[in-house]
Design a protein around this motif. Sequence first.
Motif, short mmCIF file in Angstrom:
data_model
loop_
_atom_site.label_atom_id
_atom_site.label_comp_id
_atom_site.label_asym_id
_atom_site.label_seq_id
_atom_site.Cartn_x
_atom_site.Cartn_y
_atom_site.Cartn_z
N LYS A 186 -27.70 -4.04 40.76
CA LYS A 186 -27.21 -2.98 39.88
C LYS A 186 -25.81 -3.29 39.33
CE LYS A 186 -29.85 0.84 41.76
NZ LYS A 186 -29.87 1.93 42.75
N ALA A 187 -25.22 -4.42 39.75
CA ALA A 187 -23.82 -4.71 39.41
C ALA A 187 -23.60 -4.83 37.90
CB ALA A 187 -23.36 -5.98 40.12
N GLY A 188 -24.53 -5.47 37.20
CA GLY A 188 -24.38 -5.65 35.76
C GLY A 188 -24.32 -4.31 35.04
N PHE A 189 -25.24 -3.43 35.40
CA PHE A 189 -25.27 -2.09 34.82
C PHE A 189 -23.96 -1.35 35.09
CE2 PHE A 189 -25.90 2.48 35.49
CZ PHE A 189 -26.44 2.86 34.27
N ILE A 190 -23.49 -1.41 36.35
CA ILE A 190 -22.28 -0.68 36.74
C ILE A 190 -21.07 -1.21 35.97
CG2 ILE A 190 -20.73 -0.10 38.66
CD1 ILE A 190 -23.20 -0.42 40.52
N LEU A 191 -20.97 -2.55 35.88
CA LEU A 191 -19.83 -3.14 35.16
C LEU A 191 -19.84 -2.70 33.69
CD1 LEU A 191 -17.36 -5.08 35.32
CD2 LEU A 191 -18.88 -6.86 34.48
N ILE A 192 -21.02 -2.70 33.09
CA ILE A 192 -21.09 -2.35 31.67
C ILE A 192 -20.80 -0.86 31.45
CG2 ILE A 192 -22.70 -2.16 29.71
CD1 ILE A 192 -23.69 -5.01 30.66
N ILE A 193 -21.25 0.00 32.37
CA ILE A 193 -20.85 1.42 32.28
C ILE A 193 -19.32 1.51 32.35
CG2 ILE A 193 -20.79 3.62 33.58
CD1 ILE A 193 -23.34 3.52 32.16
N GLY A 194 -18.71 0.72 33.24
CA GLY A 194 -17.25 0.71 33.35
C GLY A 194 -16.60 0.29 32.05
N VAL A 195 -17.14 -0.76 31.41
CA VAL A 195 -16.60 -1.22 30.12
C VAL A 195 -16.70 -0.10 29.09
CG1 VAL A 195 -17.00 -2.82 28.20
CG2 VAL A 195 -17.04 -3.67 30.55
N LEU A 196 -17.84 0.60 29.07
CA LEU A 196 -18.01 1.70 28.11
C LEU A 196 -17.05 2.85 28.41
CD1 LEU A 196 -21.91 1.71 27.82
CD2 LEU A 196 -20.27 0.83 26.16
N LEU A 197 -16.79 3.11 29.70
CA LEU A 197 -15.81 4.14 30.07
C LEU A 197 -14.43 3.74 29.54
CD1 LEU A 197 -16.87 4.86 33.79
CD2 LEU A 197 -16.92 6.52 31.94
N GLY A 198 -14.05 2.49 29.76
CA GLY A 198 -12.74 2.01 29.31
C GLY A 198 -12.63 2.04 27.79
N TYR A 199 -13.71 1.62 27.11
CA TYR A 199 -13.74 1.62 25.65
C TYR A 199 -13.57 3.05 25.13
CZ TYR A 199 -15.07 0.18 20.94
OH TYR A 199 -15.07 -0.09 19.59
N THR A 200 -14.31 3.98 25.74
CA THR A 200 -14.24 5.39 25.31
C THR A 200 -12.85 5.98 25.57
OG1 THR A 200 -16.57 5.62 25.88
CG2 THR A 200 -15.33 7.65 25.60
N LEU A 201 -12.29 5.72 26.75
CA LEU A 201 -10.95 6.22 27.06
C LEU A 201 -9.94 5.75 26.03
CD1 LEU A 201 -10.87 5.60 30.93
CD2 LEU A 201 -10.64 7.83 29.85
N GLN A 202 -10.01 4.45 25.68
CA GLN A 202 -9.03 3.87 24.76
C GLN A 202 -9.24 4.40 23.34
OE1 GLN A 202 -8.43 1.74 22.06
NE2 GLN A 202 -6.25 1.87 22.56
N ARG A 203 -10.49 4.37 22.91
CA ARG A 203 -10.82 4.74 21.52
C ARG A 203 -10.49 6.20 21.20
NH1 ARG A 203 -11.23 2.43 17.26
NH2 ARG A 203 -9.63 1.39 18.44
N SER A 204 -10.61 7.05 22.21
CA SER A 204 -10.33 8.46 21.96
C SER A 204 -8.94 8.86 22.48
CB SER A 204 -11.41 9.35 22.59
OG SER A 204 -11.56 9.05 23.95
N ARG A 205 -8.13 7.86 22.89
CA ARG A 205 -6.79 8.10 23.45
C ARG A 205 -6.86 9.17 24.53
NH1 ARG A 205 -5.08 10.85 18.99
NH2 ARG A 205 -7.32 11.07 18.85
N PHE A 206 -7.93 9.09 25.34
CA PHE A 206 -8.15 10.12 26.35
C PHE A 206 -7.20 9.92 27.51
CE2 PHE A 206 -10.51 12.90 29.13
CZ PHE A 206 -11.00 13.83 28.25
N CYS A 207 -6.57 10.99 27.96
CA CYS A 207 -5.60 10.86 29.04
C CYS A 207 -5.56 12.15 29.83
CB CYS A 207 -4.24 10.54 28.45
SG CYS A 207 -2.95 10.39 29.70
N PHE A 208 -6.04 12.08 31.07
CA PHE A 208 -6.06 13.28 31.91
C PHE A 208 -4.63 13.77 32.18
CE2 PHE A 208 -10.24 11.54 32.75
CZ PHE A 208 -11.03 12.68 32.83
#
Lengths: 175, 236
Positions: free
Chosen positions: B50-72
């Motif tokens: 499952k590592a490949g899937f998990i890593l790619i979800i992580g990349v998408l999380l990082g991409y989304t955080l950056q692209r939307s300037r999301f900051c808790f």
Amino acid sequence: MEEKEKKQSLWEFYFKREWSYTTGAVLLSILAVSLVLVTGQAWGVTGVFHVWGGKVLSWFGINADAFPGFNGAVGKYIFANSQVSLTNLGIVLGALLSVLLAASFKYKKIKSRKQVVAAILGGLLMGIGARIAGGCNIGNFFSGIPAFSLAGWIFMVFIFLGAFIGSKMLKKWFM
Amino acid sequence: MSEQTIRTSSRKKTTPEQRRRKKTIQITLGIVLIAVILLVSALFQNTNPKAGFILIIGVLLGYTLQRSRFCFTASLRDPMLTGGTLLTKAVIIGLAVSSLLFMAINMSKFGLDLSAFDIKKVAGNVKPAGVNTAIGAFLFGIGAVIAGGCASGTLMRMGEGFAQQWLAFVFFVIGSMLGVFIMVPMDSVPILKGTAVFLPDVLGGWIPAVIVQFGLLALIYLLAQWWGNKKSSGIV
């Protein structure tokens, strides 16, 4: 020339234009749920940080597993088997990918001694706080409240109070 | 859709030629990075299917955080610092969407009457709630604002190239080790250790829990809306 102009605007539309906060929030939610559906484990960030610290110490011959509370976590640790490690690496790479595709990567160096102190103090407080609370703003809060967890709601109230005090400190000492 | 404007940062002191070169280099590196991510995912697959899937979800999380300037951190800090609540409201929307989805998963797991309920099997994190949660979250909130990024925000800014967050990360790791030590004596005191509480279990079923959960989210959203209007014209 006209076609070139059009291509550029397409690139800007897909890779340069920022998404709204709400778009970001909904996408983060969907990604977090996909993760749980496939692996059964919710998104977290900080749960593995102390193990990383122990791993680094082990390269210098220090056995962190002998430390109180570690319970052999360092010896058992395998990067590819650790969901939190994989998503953390992914977040760094994903953010890097986003700025590279937008051609806006820029190394931002530390500008002042204040920033150094802020990073050290802030980092330590986050680390200690996350371990005491049993999770950070992701593991305990963003993966907690949606799971109808009481701890998630308590976390929300007190991270807000902490942020309020932190803002006062930031204004007074670090700005 | 009308709100979506193209926001690009204006860069001064560079010639168009330099800008074009920079653009080509960075986009090329971006494409190389995609290849590297896919390669690394495939390598991790050898250890964990499952590592490949998990890593790619992580990349998408990082991409989304950056692209939307999301900051808790900003979502908690800005209402006080600038009066802006747009990000706060977005976090509430995210929590509401996640609540709905997690609820559906947990309902199908435990049944509508919670007859199959097992605290260990809840989808999502039900962490121990206690005095420790309050103290930890409070310290975490102070730290996140001072360091200029929470857990996800620190990782995101490391990817964006901020040296300050690389330094904060090192001390985040050191602090985590200290936190583990501090928790050892706390673990023997029940009120400091906390107890995991699943709200539908203690509130008497799904219906009261849903009312409380979505009622509170709606209330916070309205409060944020009111505060944002009061403090400014509502712009960031």
